[in-house]
Write a protein that holds these residues in place. Structure first.
Motif, PDB file in Angstrom:
ATOM      1  N   TYR A 341      11.958  -0.596  -8.300  1.00  0.00           N
ATOM      2  CA  TYR A 341      11.231  -1.062  -7.034  1.00  0.00           C
ATOM      3  C   TYR A 341      11.755  -0.512  -5.770  1.00  0.00           C
ATOM      4  O   TYR A 341      13.067  -0.783  -5.702  1.00  0.00           O
ATOM      5  CB  TYR A 341      11.280  -2.885  -6.909  1.00  0.00           C
ATOM      6  CG  TYR A 341      10.684  -3.454  -5.840  1.00  0.00           C
ATOM      7  CD1 TYR A 341       9.242  -3.116  -5.686  1.00  0.00           C
ATOM      8  CD2 TYR A 341      11.252  -3.567  -4.884  1.00  0.00           C
ATOM      9  CE1 TYR A 341       8.706  -3.913  -4.535  1.00  0.00           C
ATOM     10  CE2 TYR A 341      10.918  -4.213  -3.701  1.00  0.00           C
ATOM     11  CZ  TYR A 341       9.787  -4.194  -3.399  1.00  0.00           C
ATOM     12  OH  TYR A 341       9.077  -4.813  -2.352  1.00  0.00           O
ATOM     13  N   ASP A 363       6.119   0.047   2.901  1.00  0.00           N
ATOM     14  CA  ASP A 363       5.655   0.946   1.651  1.00  0.00           C
ATOM     15  C   ASP A 363       6.507   0.168   0.519  1.00  0.00           C
ATOM     16  O   ASP A 363       7.897   0.060   0.575  1.00  0.00           O
ATOM     17  CB  ASP A 363       6.398   2.360   1.969  1.00  0.00           C
ATOM     18  CG  ASP A 363       5.814   3.204   0.651  1.00  0.00           C
ATOM     19  OD1 ASP A 363       4.913   2.797  -0.001  1.00  0.00           O
ATOM     20  OD2 ASP A 363       6.610   4.220   0.439  1.00  0.00           O
ATOM     21  N   LYS A 364       5.812  -0.381  -0.421  1.00  0.00           N
ATOM     22  CA  LYS A 364       6.501  -1.067  -1.622  1.00  0.00           C
ATOM     23  C   LYS A 364       5.740  -0.492  -2.790  1.00  0.00           C
ATOM     24  O   LYS A 364       4.528  -0.072  -3.098  1.00  0.00           O
ATOM     25  CB  LYS A 364       5.925  -2.476  -1.545  1.00  0.00           C
ATOM     26  CG  LYS A 364       6.390  -3.382  -0.437  1.00  0.00           C
ATOM     27  CD  LYS A 364       5.898  -4.599  -0.404  1.00  0.00           C
ATOM     28  CE  LYS A 364       6.041  -5.638   0.768  1.00  0.00           C
ATOM     29  NZ  LYS A 364       5.696  -6.840   1.038  1.00  0.00           N
ATOM     30  N   THR A 365       6.642   0.245  -3.550  1.00  0.00           N
ATOM     31  CA  THR A 365       6.084   0.980  -4.841  1.00  0.00           C
ATOM     32  C   THR A 365       7.005   0.466  -5.997  1.00  0.00           C
ATOM     33  O   THR A 365       8.078   0.146  -5.892  1.00  0.00           O
ATOM     34  CB  THR A 365       6.510   2.415  -4.816  1.00  0.00           C
ATOM     35  OG1 THR A 365       7.921   2.658  -4.439  1.00  0.00           O
ATOM     36  CG2 THR A 365       5.759   2.989  -3.534  1.00  0.00           C
ATOM     37  N   TRP A 366       6.260   0.287  -7.133  1.00  0.00           N
ATOM     38  CA  TRP A 366       6.945   0.113  -8.386  1.00  0.00           C
ATOM     39  C   TRP A 366       6.818   1.380  -9.307  1.00  0.00           C
ATOM     40  O   TRP A 366       5.797   2.135  -9.183  1.00  0.00           O
ATOM     41  CB  TRP A 366       6.061  -1.027  -9.132  1.00  0.00           C
ATOM     42  CG  TRP A 366       6.160  -2.378  -8.498  1.00  0.00           C
ATOM     43  CD1 TRP A 366       5.466  -2.880  -7.575  1.00  0.00           C
ATOM     44  CD2 TRP A 366       7.225  -3.357  -8.876  1.00  0.00           C
ATOM     45  NE1 TRP A 366       5.976  -4.209  -7.025  1.00  0.00           N
ATOM     46  CE2 TRP A 366       7.096  -4.474  -8.096  1.00  0.00           C
ATOM     47  CE3 TRP A 366       8.354  -3.404  -9.706  1.00  0.00           C
ATOM     48  CZ2 TRP A 366       8.007  -5.671  -7.769  1.00  0.00           C
ATOM     49  CZ3 TRP A 366       9.192  -4.484  -9.655  1.00  0.00           C
ATOM     50  CH2 TRP A 366       9.045  -5.643  -8.988  1.00  0.00           C
ATOM     51  N   LEU A 367       7.992   1.358 -10.184  1.00  0.00           N
ATOM     52  CA  LEU A 367       7.831   2.521 -10.936  1.00  0.00           C
ATOM     53  C   LEU A 367       8.496   2.263 -12.294  1.00  0.00           C
ATOM     54  O   LEU A 367       9.574   2.733 -12.557  1.00  0.00           O
ATOM     55  CB  LEU A 367       8.784   3.867 -10.316  1.00  0.00           C
ATOM     56  CG  LEU A 367       8.712   5.111 -10.992  1.00  0.00           C
ATOM     57  CD1 LEU A 367       7.438   5.795 -11.091  1.00  0.00           C
ATOM     58  CD2 LEU A 367       9.600   6.297 -10.447  1.00  0.00           C
ATOM     59  N   HIS A 393       3.329   5.220 -11.966  1.00  0.00           N
ATOM     60  CA  HIS A 393       3.774   4.894 -10.632  1.00  0.00           C
ATOM     61  C   HIS A 393       2.419   4.233  -9.790  1.00  0.00           C
ATOM     62  O   HIS A 393       1.504   4.300  -9.998  1.00  0.00           O
ATOM     63  CB  HIS A 393       3.651   6.371  -9.738  1.00  0.00           C
ATOM     64  CG  HIS A 393       4.270   6.273  -8.389  1.00  0.00           C
ATOM     65  ND1 HIS A 393       3.527   5.728  -7.299  1.00  0.00           N
ATOM     66  CD2 HIS A 393       5.603   6.581  -7.747  1.00  0.00           C
ATOM     67  CE1 HIS A 393       4.400   5.748  -6.256  1.00  0.00           C
ATOM     68  NE2 HIS A 393       5.479   6.078  -6.509  1.00  0.00           N
ATOM     69  N   SER A 394       2.673   3.268  -9.031  1.00  0.00           N
ATOM     70  CA  SER A 394       2.114   1.979  -8.623  1.00  0.00           C
ATOM     71  C   SER A 394       0.945   2.877  -7.673  1.00  0.00           C
ATOM     72  O   SER A 394      -0.129   2.236  -7.528  1.00  0.00           O
ATOM     73  CB  SER A 394       2.830   1.038  -7.649  1.00  0.00           C
ATOM     74  OG  SER A 394       3.524   1.378  -6.866  1.00  0.00           O
ATOM     75  N   GLU A 395       1.227   3.799  -7.204  1.00  0.00           N
ATOM     76  CA  GLU A 395       0.156   4.420  -6.312  1.00  0.00           C
ATOM     77  C   GLU A 395      -0.320   5.956  -6.803  1.00  0.00           C
ATOM     78  O   GLU A 395      -1.382   6.154  -6.588  1.00  0.00           O
ATOM     79  CB  GLU A 395       1.060   5.059  -4.769  1.00  0.00           C
ATOM     80  CG  GLU A 395       1.344   3.794  -4.028  1.00  0.00           C
ATOM     81  CD  GLU A 395       1.830   4.285  -2.691  1.00  0.00           C
ATOM     82  OE1 GLU A 395       2.001   5.351  -2.342  1.00  0.00           O
ATOM     83  OE2 GLU A 395       2.417   3.232  -1.754  1.00  0.00           O
ATOM     84  N   HIS A 396       0.573   6.675  -7.464  1.00  0.00           N
ATOM     85  CA  HIS A 396      -0.059   7.774  -7.995  1.00  0.00           C
ATOM     86  C   HIS A 396      -0.303   7.832  -9.542  1.00  0.00           C
ATOM     87  O   HIS A 396      -0.675   8.850 -10.125  1.00  0.00           O
ATOM     88  CB  HIS A 396       1.042   8.938  -7.816  1.00  0.00           C
ATOM     89  CG  HIS A 396       1.416   9.314  -6.239  1.00  0.00           C
ATOM     90  ND1 HIS A 396       0.489   9.609  -5.521  1.00  0.00           N
ATOM     91  CD2 HIS A 396       2.336   8.816  -5.498  1.00  0.00           C
ATOM     92  CE1 HIS A 396       1.095   9.557  -4.179  1.00  0.00           C
ATOM     93  NE2 HIS A 396       2.333   9.126  -4.143  1.00  0.00           N
ATOM     94  N   ASN A 428       8.782  10.962   0.596  1.00  0.00           N
ATOM     95  CA  ASN A 428       8.587  10.076   1.703  1.00  0.00           C
ATOM     96  C   ASN A 428       9.191  10.702   2.796  1.00  0.00           C
ATOM     97  O   ASN A 428      10.465  10.827   3.049  1.00  0.00           O
ATOM     98  CB  ASN A 428       9.087   8.366   1.682  1.00  0.00           C
ATOM     99  CG  ASN A 428       8.612   7.738   2.893  1.00  0.00           C
ATOM    100  OD1 ASN A 428       8.813   8.139   4.174  1.00  0.00           O
ATOM    101  ND2 ASN A 428       8.702   6.464   2.557  1.00  0.00           N
TER     102      ASN A 428
END
Length: 681
Positions: A341, A363-367, A393-396, A428
């Motif tokens: 995270y 920006d918050k991402t989970w992987l 990936h939470s965005e990609h 980023n």
């Protein structure tokens, strides 16, 4: 003995005397049989693993003492510490021509340095706690996930059971740089042993030898504290917990700058306060199967001004990984699941709401990811490693990263390896690209940036030769090829006042060969030498034509060397180290910029003398760094006389203040003196 320091002591034996001589050999710096973990996430002999892993222990780094891991990597072939700013002197690590964000830095296998901290994290690891540094060149995303595209640097810390009771290393230079490394251990009852490492570095002496009105070297005040607990458990199961805290105050700028000018527009300075802490843990589950739970958490705060431009940022990374190590016949299996995270927030448009730049949107991402690996021992000479990882990936979305490695050992002295795999990286910009923060150029992002994808093949051959006269020669040669899709490179050339980012409309290639030599002579002379040739370029479709270009700050040739010799009769050790680099493209402000658009050939060379008596806990050392007194051109900081661009030339309005034209430090020749004390028991 090969791999160990030469032992010399005068002994008198008399007739009919029953006498015992105890000889304790110290580990040398040119071993080829170390146990490594980075390539496969398992402890394995370096010569047995199908994945090439380079290992560097403290003896290697003591050849050229440095206050940080960042600077210490300058003598590793194919690895280059890149200075990214002439003013604040922050930097990153390039491996095989790839920029710093492609390199993942770990402590004890935990990914603690990435994103925002890739610029500053390597400056705060106490040398006193380092057992060895492992380097893997090429993608390793199938085991480590995003950022492990160009390679890995894994800092392995000491176990308290094997560390000295107390050690101290104090160094001072003629530039008035002061560095102190301390470590000590103690037992917390019968259940745990504790290792503590402390590093303090201070440089508070502004120098302007090139006469541009700016500091040649950034002033720094840094404290780092590390502590690691190893707990004793039944059946020798692993349980360790470590923590690190680092604080740094650094500034560079015009010589008359002071803290009262911070953030102002009268005197230019780049002032950065960094506070960082992290926790790393490993816990072996109390089950018959070998299952290991690893976790890390770090918090990185940055409070900085680049001239009158503020940059405040906070990054938190939480990581956890569970692995199951299982052997079935000739299959050495590893299964794992991981989750990461990442929280990132700053005061720039990078974390603003798309429809409202005044609204903050961190920006918050989970992987999360799963992976499997099978190391198959085909026979005594051959092994095959197969690996596959899937990350969501939470965005990609979903990303697959397969891996294959093959090892053929003709015998113990001739080993061939081939590795192939893929890597991915989510970018980023503001956490990785320092030039985006200087305020000297406007940042322009032309599209939504997609993750980069890479495909890599690496060939490696190790040859060991033992001559009849006692001489040893080790050869480690590699060739690699990496193909990138969606690569993101900063464009400094289209508009001199901008840095333009987008996904490459084409592909990028990095390929090359490298070779390392280890030589040990019977008289105690030891030689390390290596050279790397790189061909790095991009091919992009522009106006229906394929245009090939070479990225900035990428050399074609580089090399390193080190020579060590001990004069036993004088208890005197001599170390001579150095590196060289071929020209590289530099970011100039268009065709009217008077600065050369390429660097010259350049070399940094150092010599160290050390004195210690056999069996003594004391060692005195000193020497000279940058023997050739090489520094970049005096006009590296363009328009240093007008950093706020108040009096631009109306005929050349694009020729603005620019501190991003940098490839190495402005620090020239200097002497150093150090004292080291080690209490082993």
């Amino acid at each position: 003995a090969v791999g160990y320091k030469t032992f010399s002591q005068k002994v008198v034996l008399e007739a009919n005397q029953n006498k015992t001589l105890d000889i304790n050999l110290e580990v040398g710096d040119m071993q080829m049989n170390e146990v490594v973990v980075t390539g496969t996430l398992k402890e394995v002999n370096r010569l047995e693993t199908p994945v090439p892993v380079e290992v560097y222990n403290p003896t290697f780094f003591k050849m050229n003492p440095t206050p940080s891991v960042f600077e210490a990597m300058q003598n590793v072939n194919g690895v280059r510490p890149q200075m990214n700013c002439n003013v604040c002197n922050t930097g990153d690590i390039h491996i095989n021509g790839l920029e710093g964000p492609y390199t993942m830095v770990l402590i004890d296998g935990m990914p603690i340095v990435s994103g925002l901290s890739s610029v500053y994290g390597l400056f705060g690891i106490p040398n006193a706690i380092i057992q060895r540094v492992e380097v893997v060149k090429g993608p390793a995303s199938s085991l480590y996930g995003s950022e492990a595209v160009g390679g890995l640097i894994n800092v392995i810390t000491k176990n308290a059971d094997n560390a000295p009771v107390f050690s101290a290393d104090v160094t001072a230079s003629s530039w008035q740089e002061y560095n102190t490394d301390l470590s000590y251990k103690f037992n917390a009852g019968s259940k745990a042993s504790v290792l503590t490492g402390i590093n303090y570095f201070n440089y508070s002496n502004p120098i302007d030898n090139n006469g541009d009105g700016f500091t040649d070297l950034t002033l720094q005040d840094r404290l780092s504290i590390f502590q690691k607990w190893n707990f004793n458990r039944k059946n020798n199961r692993l349980l360790s917990l470590a923590g690190r805290y680092m604080y740094e105050d650094r500034w560079g700028g015009q010589m008359q700058w002071s803290s009262e000018n911070r953030g102002g527009d009268q005197v230019y300075g780049e002032s950065i306060y960094t506070e960082r802490w992290e926790v790393i843990g490993n816990y072996q589950l109390p089950v018959e199967e070998k299952m290991l739970l690893a976790f890390s958490y770090n918090n990185h705060d940055q409070n900085s001004y680049y001239g009158d431009m503020p940059y405040f940022a906070n990054q938190k990374i939480a990581f956890s990984q569970l692995t199951w190590d299982k052997t079935l016949g000739n299959h050495d299996l590893l299964f794992g699941s991981a989750i990461r995270y990442t929280f990132y927030d700053d005061n720039t448009a990078a974390t603003s709401a798309p429809d409202n730049l005044e609204a903050n949107k961190p920006d918050k991402t989970w992987l999360p990811g799963i992976f499997a690996q099978d190391n198959i021992k085909i026979n005594q000479k051959q092994s095959l490693l197969l690996g596959l990882r899937y990350d969501q990936h939470s965005e990609h979305g979903g990303i697959w990263t397969p891996r294959l490695a093959y090892k053929l050992a003709f015998n113990d002295n001739n080993i061939f390896r081939i590795n192939a795999g893929t890597g991915f990286r989510v970018v980023n910009l503001f956490t990785e690209e320092h030039a985006a923060l200087t305020g000297a150029r406007e940042v322009e992002i032309t599209e939504e940036l997609n993750p980069e994808q890479s495909y890599n093949v690496n060939l490696n051959y190790i040859k060991k030769i033992y001559f009849n006269n006692g001489t040893f020669l080790g050869v480690d040669a590699s060739a690699w090829y990496t193909y990138f899709e969606n690569q993101i490179l900063p464009d400094y050339e289209t508009d001199p006042n901008k840095i333009i980012y987008d996904n490459l409309n084409g592909h990028a290639i990095t390929q090359g060969v490298s070779i390392n030599f280890d030589v040990e002579l019977l008289n105690g002379l030891k030689l390390l030498a290596g050279t790397t040739f790189m061909d790095v370029y991009t091919e992009e479709e522009i106006d229906n034509q394929t245009v090939r270009s070479r990225p900035l700050l990428t050399e074609r040739w580089s090399g390193t060397w080190g020579a060590s010799y001990t004069i036993s009769s004088l208890n005197l050790g001599i170390d001579y180290t150095g590196n060289f680099y071929s020209p590289m493209k530099l970011p100039v402000l268009g065709e009217n910029d008077p600065r050369p658009d390429e660097s010259p050939w350049w070399s940094i060379q150092n010599i160290k003398l050390s004195w210690t008596k056999s069996g003594s806990p004391w060692e005195i050392y000193g020497g000279v760094k940058n023997l050739l007194n090489f520094t970049p051109a005096d006009n590296s900081i363009f328009r240093a006389h007008d950093p706020f661009d108040r009096n631009l030339d109306p005929d050349n309005p694009n020729l603005t203040f620019d501190p991003s034209y940098v490839y190495t430090s402005n620090q020239g020749i200097r002497g150093f003196l150090g004292l080291r004390y080690t209490l082993a028991k």
